[in-house]
Design a protein around this motif. Structure first.
Motif, mmCIF file in Angstrom:
data_model
loop_
_atom_site.group_PDB
_atom_site.id
_atom_site.type_symbol
_atom_site.label_atom_id
_atom_site.label_comp_id
_atom_site.label_asym_id
_atom_site.label_seq_id
_atom_site.Cartn_x
_atom_site.Cartn_y
_atom_site.Cartn_z
ATOM 1 N N THR A 139 -17.575 5.455 2.274
ATOM 2 C CA THR A 139 -17.259 6.509 1.309
ATOM 3 C C THR A 139 -17.775 7.858 1.793
ATOM 4 O O THR A 139 -17.136 8.897 1.571
ATOM 5 N N TRP A 192 -10.065 1.419 4.408
ATOM 6 C CA TRP A 192 -9.140 0.413 3.906
ATOM 7 C C TRP A 192 -9.789 -0.419 2.806
ATOM 8 O O TRP A 192 -10.819 -1.060 3.020
ATOM 9 N N SER A 193 -9.188 -0.411 1.612
ATOM 10 C CA SER A 193 -9.575 -1.319 0.528
ATOM 11 C C SER A 193 -8.508 -2.409 0.463
ATOM 12 O O SER A 193 -7.432 -2.199 -0.113
ATOM 13 N N THR A 252 -5.496 2.354 -0.162
ATOM 14 C CA THR A 252 -5.628 1.373 -1.233
ATOM 15 C C THR A 252 -4.258 0.855 -1.640
ATOM 16 O O THR A 252 -3.225 1.463 -1.335
ATOM 17 N N PRO A 279 -8.625 7.422 2.178
ATOM 18 C CA PRO A 279 -8.552 6.101 1.529
ATOM 19 C C PRO A 279 -7.182 5.462 1.706
ATOM 20 O O PRO A 279 -6.154 6.140 1.687
ATOM 21 N N ARG A 287 -16.169 -1.810 -0.463
ATOM 22 C CA ARG A 287 -16.356 -0.591 0.313
ATOM 23 C C ARG A 287 -17.823 -0.203 0.289
ATOM 24 O O ARG A 287 -18.464 -0.212 -0.764
ATOM 25 N N LEU A 290 -1.769 -4.887 -7.174
ATOM 26 C CA LEU A 290 -3.131 -5.379 -7.324
ATOM 27 C C LEU A 290 -3.257 -6.272 -8.551
ATOM 28 O O LEU A 290 -3.895 -7.331 -8.503
ATOM 29 N N TYR A 298 0.851 -1.189 0.000
ATOM 30 C CA TYR A 298 0.000 0.000 0.000
ATOM 31 C C TYR A 298 0.891 1.245 0.000
ATOM 32 O O TYR A 298 1.785 1.368 0.851
ATOM 33 N N VAL A 335 -13.760 1.011 -5.067
ATOM 34 C CA VAL A 335 -13.794 2.407 -4.623
ATOM 35 C C VAL A 335 -14.670 3.248 -5.540
ATOM 36 O O VAL A 335 -15.583 3.951 -5.087
ATOM 37 N N ASP A 383 -12.353 -2.867 -8.605
ATOM 38 C CA ASP A 383 -12.397 -1.435 -8.346
ATOM 39 C C ASP A 383 -13.602 -1.092 -7.473
ATOM 40 O O ASP A 383 -14.563 -0.453 -7.936
#
Length: 717
Positions: free
Chosen positions: A338, A199-200, A350, A348, A333, A356, A179, A607, A605
C-alpha cells in the motif's frame, strides 16, 4: 604493464602479463565491511582468454586463496603499489551479469550489507559437471527446456528445442477479464511498458493461471520474466499453469546439479521465464520485462541470511532499475505494498465487485448474537455449536440450519448464485488451527498462571496425549511441575494445537476421515470426498473442487500476538484459507466481529484494511511509514557501534531492550540486547550508509562481539 603499478616479486615473476587490458578488477568473497570494495589484479597472459568479465576467479588475498568475481578488465589501475596476479580462472562462464552486479550493489546499499554477502545469495555454487554438460555442442538441443510438469517442476526434457529463440504466441486474457484493468495490464505487458500493479487476487484457484498468462504475454513480446513464490507447493501450482510457455523452475528441493543446470539455462538465454522460491529473485533472465511476487506478506520471502533482504523490496528495486513491469500481491495486501501505491510507484489491480461477490465464500462469526441467545456458553466454547453444525452440513451435503442463515457482511443477495452451487454438495471441511502440536501452552489449573520452565523460564507445552510437559525453549522435562504462585500441580490447556484439535474433532464426527497437514507433514492436495482437514496456517492443502466449508479457530491466538503485524498477518492467513473454499461455501471464524481484521474477512476487503493499517503506523511512526534498523548483540558491542555511527539528523534510538533467549544466537554466553533506530523514509539511505560505515570501523579495528544489523525488520516487537 599497468601504469603506476609494480609487479609483485616472487617465483611467478617470469610469467608474462597480458598486453590486452592487463588489469582485472575483482570482487573478492570477503564479508568484512571495511574491505567491501573491488581490488585490482594483474592478468597473466596464460589466462587472458578465460578471464572475461563475470567469471569466477581465485586470487591471493592477505596470504590466503579466496574466491571472487572478475568485474571488468582495464588498461591501467589507480593503485600505486604492487599488484598480485590472478591465481586462476575457476570457470570462464560469465555468471555475474552487469544487471545482477548492479542489483547486488544496490541491495547491499539498501540493507547496510556487503556486496559479498549479496552475491552469495544471487549466484549459486558452481557445479562443474553440470556446467561442462551444458557447454558441450548440442547440449542445449539435447536438453531443451520444455513446459514444466506437475510431477517435476520446470523439467528439462529430451526433445526439440523450444527455448528463447522461439517466441510463444500471446495467450487469451482468460480470467483476467474479471479485473476492470486486467486486459489493459496485459496490453501494457505486450507493449513492453513498465506498468506496476498492486494485485488483489480474486478468491478461487485461478491465480496460477493468471500469473501464467501475464508471463506468457511478456515472453511473447520477447522479454524475460521472474516469478517468485513463497514455497514449493505454490511453485508446483504455477509450474503446472506455465505449461503454455517454456520455462524453468528453481527451488531448494532440486539437487545442486539440476538447479545449476536450470540456472545456466536462464543465464544463457535458453529460456525467458524463470519461476522459483525466494532465491529466484536474482535469476539472471535476459531482457527482463516482468517481475511477479505472489503473497508478498509471507515471511518466507524474508531472507534469513545477511543482509536479510526481502523479495518484495529486491524485486521492486530490480523492476525499477531494469525498467520492467511488476505484479506484486496476493489475496491479502501488506502495508508495504500500500505504501508503494500511495507513493505512486504501483497502481491497484482489483476485481470487479460483482465477480467478487459471486466468487467469495460466505463468512459468519462465532459466536454471534443469535448463537449467544440460544447458548450462553458459546462465548467460551472453543468449538461452538455453529461451527459444528456448519461442518456437519458440509460433510453430509444437507441444507441444515447453518446453510439457511442470512449472509453476513456486505455480500448480500449477489452471492446467492454461488451459494446455490455450494449447497447440497458434500465435500471436505478445512479446519485452520494457529498452533502446531498438542497443547502448545499450558497453565496452572487453579490460578491460571502460565506454566513455565524452572530452568530457563520458557513456556511449557505437552507434545501428545499422556506425555510429560516439556519446555518449548530448552526442551527440559517438567514431570514434577508445581505452580510457584499457588503450589498446585494441576494443569489446564491454554493454547490447543492442531494435534489435539484433530483428536477432539475425530470424537465429535465418528466415521469421518481426519487428515492433518502441518509441520514436517504438509499435504499438497486432498480428495473431494467428505473429510476433516486439520491444517496450520500456510499448510492448507488444495481440494480440487474447493472445500465445502472452513472453520478458522482460535482467532484470538492470531490477533493477540505481540507483533506489529498481528492483525495484518491474521487477515492474510484467513484470506488464504478462505480462498480455498468453493464459491458460496460456508466459513466460520472464531473472533470478535467488530474488529477491523474480522470485518476485512467478512467483506473480502483487504485493500481498505491495509490502508487503515498504513495510516495507523504512520501516526505511530512505525514501518513502512518510516525506515527502521534493528541492531542486536551484546550490550558492549551495540553501544560501541552506536558510538561510532554518524546517524542522520532526526534519527531516534529506541532501547536497548533484552533479546529473549529463544531469539538469541546459539552459544551466546553474554545476554543479548537490541536497539531500534528510526528515521524518516527520506533519510533511509543515509541510515544504511551510516550503519555500514560503523560496521567498517568495527571490523577494521577487529572489535570483539558480533553485531547484527537489519534494515526494515519484519518484527519490531
Amino acid at each position: 604493464m599497468a601504469k603506476g603499478t609494480e609487479v609483485s616479486k616472487g617465483s611467478k615473476d617470469r610469467q608474462a602479463i597480458s598486453t590486452r587490458l592487463p588489469v582485472a578488477r575483482v570482487a573478492v568473497d570477503i564479508s568484512l565491511a571495511h574491505l567491501d570494495r573491488p581490488f585490482d589484479y594483474l592478468v597473466p597472459a596464460s589466462l587472458d582468454e578465460a578471464a572475461v568479465p563475470g567469471c569466477r576467479v581465485r586470487v591471493r588475498f592477505a596470504g590466503q586463496l579466496v574466491d571472487g568475481f572478475l568485474l571488468e578488465r582495464m588498461q591501467t589501475s589507480e593503485h600505486q603499489g604492487r599488484l598480485a596476479r590472478l591465481e586462476r580462472v575457476v570457470s570462464p562462464e560469465p555468471v555475474l551479469t552487469p544487471e545482477i552486479f548492479g542489483l547486488a550493489r544496490a541491495v547491499a546499499a539498501r540493507y547496510a550489507g556487503t556486496l559479498a554477502d549479496v552475491l552469495r545469495l544471487a549466484i549459486p555454487p558452481r557445479h562443474a559437471t553440470a556446467e561442462r554438460e551444458a557447454a558441450q555442442p548440442g547440449a542445449a538441443e539435447a536438453g531443451a527446456v520444455q513446459p514444466g510438469s506437475a510431477a517435476q517442476p520446470g523439467s528439462a526434457e529430451r526433445g526439440e528445442r523450444s527455448g528463447a529463440d522461439e517466441v510463444p504466441p500471446r495467450p487469451d486474457p482468460g480470467s483476467w477479464a474479471r479485473y476492470p484493468a486486467g486486459e489493459a495490464f496485459l496490453a501494457a505487458l505486450a507493449e513492453g511498458r513498465p506498468v506496476r500493479a498492486a494485485w488483489s487476487a480474486m478468491p478461487g484457484p485461478e491465480w496460477p493461471a493468471e500469473i501464467a498468462v501475464a508471463a506468457a504475454t511478456t515472453a511473447a513480446a520477447g522479454r524475460g520474466v521472474v516469478i517468485v513464490l513463497p514455497d514449493a507447493r505454490d511453485l508446483a501450482r504455477v509450474d503446472e499453469a506455465l505449461a503454455i510457455v517454456p520455462h524453468v523452475c528453481l527451488s531448494a528441493d532440486l539437487g545442486p546439479a539440476e538447479r545449476y543446470r536450470r540456472w545456466l539455462a536462464a543465464l544463457r538465454g535458453e529460456v525467458r521465464v524463470v519461476a522459483g522460491t525466494r532465491a529466484a529473485m536474482f535469476a539472471p533472465v535476459c531482457r527482463l520485462g516482468l517481475v511477479v511476487l505472489w503473497d508478498d506478506g509471507d515471511d518466507l520471502h524474508a531472507e534469513p541470511r545477511a543482509p536479510y533482504p526481502n523479495a518484495r523490496e529486491v524485486l521492486a528495486l530490480r523492476a525499477h532499475r531494469a525498467g520492467a513491469a511488476a505484479l506484486i500481491g496476493g489475496f491479502a495486501r501488506t502495508a508495504e505494498l500500500t505504501q508503494l501505491v500511495e507513493a505512486g510507484w504501483a497502481r491497484p489491480l482489483t476485481g470487479r465487485p460483482d465477480a467478487l461477490r459471486q466468487a467469495a465464500p460466505r463468512v459468519r462469526v462465532a459466536p454471534d448474537e443469535a448463537e449467544l441467545a440460544r447458548d450462553a456458553a458459546a462465548m467460551t466454547a472453543r468449538l461452538p455449536s455453529l461451527a459444528l453444525r456448519t461442518a456437519r452440513t458440509a460433510l453430509t451435503g444437507s441444507q441444515g440450519q447453518a446453510g439457511s442463515q442470512g449472509q453476513a457482511g456486505s455480500q448480500g443477495q449477489a452471492g446467492s448464485q454461488g451459494l446455490a452451487r455450494a449447497q447440497g454438495v458434500a465435500g471436505p471441511v478445512l479446519v485452520q488451527v494457529p498452533r502446531r502440536g498438542y497443547l502448545a501452552a499450558i497453565a496452572c489449573g487453579r490460578c491460571r498462571a502460565q506454566a513455565r520452565c524452572a530452568t530457563c523460564g520458557g513456556p511449557l507445552q505437552i507434545g501428545g496425549s499422556g506425555e510429560v510437559p516439556a519446555c518449548r525453549w530448552c526442551g527440559a522435562l517438567a514431570a514434577d511441575w508445581t505452580c510457584p504462585s499457588c503450589g498446585s500441580d494441576r494443569l489446564r490447556a491454554l493454547v490447543t494445537g492442531a494435534a489435539r484439535t484433530a483428536e477432539e474433532l475425530g470424537r465429535a464426527f465418528p466415521g469421518v476421515p481426519v487428515r492433518s497437514s502441518g509441520g514436517q507433514h504438509v499435504l499438497a492436495t486432498v480428495p473431494d470426498s467428505p473429510a476433516l482437514v486439520i491444517a496450520t496456517p500456510g499448510a492448507e492443502p488444495v481440494a480440487p473442487q474447493g472445500y465445502a466449508a472452513a472453520l478458522l479457530l482460535d482467532g484470538w491466538a492470531l490477533l493477540g500476538r505481540p507483533s506489529l503485524r498481528a492483525a495484518e498477518e491474521a487477515v492474510r492467513r484467513w484470506l488464504n484459507a478462505a480462498a480455498l473454499v468453493r464459491p458460496g461455501g460456508q466459513i466460520v471464524v472464531l473472533a470478535e466481529a467488530a474488529l477491523p481484521a474480522v470485518q476485512a474477512l467478512i467483506r473480502w476487503d483487504p485493500v481498505h484494511f491495509s490502508e487503515r493499517e498504513l495510516a495507523e503506523r504512520a501516526e505511530l511512526g512505525f514501518p513502512p511509514a518510516v525506515r527502521m534498523a534493528a541492531v542486536s548483540g551484546t550490550s558492549a558491542a551495540v553501544a560501541e557501534l552506536l558510538s561510532v555511527a554518524s546517524l542522520p539528523a532526526g534519527a531516534e534510538v529506541l532501547g536497548p531492550v533484552p533479546v529473549e533467549p529463544a531469539a538469541a544466537a546459539p552459544g551466546d554466553a553474554e545476554p543479548q540486547q537490541r536497539v531500534l533506530i528510526r528515521v524518516p523514509r527520506s533519510t533511509g539511505a543515509a541510515l544504511a550508509q551510516a550503519l555500514h560505515a560503523a560496521q567498517a570501523v568495527r571490523s577494521a579495528r577487529k572489535d570483539g562481539g558480533g553485531v547484527r544489523v537489519q534494515l526494515d525488520p519484519a518484527e519490531v516487537a
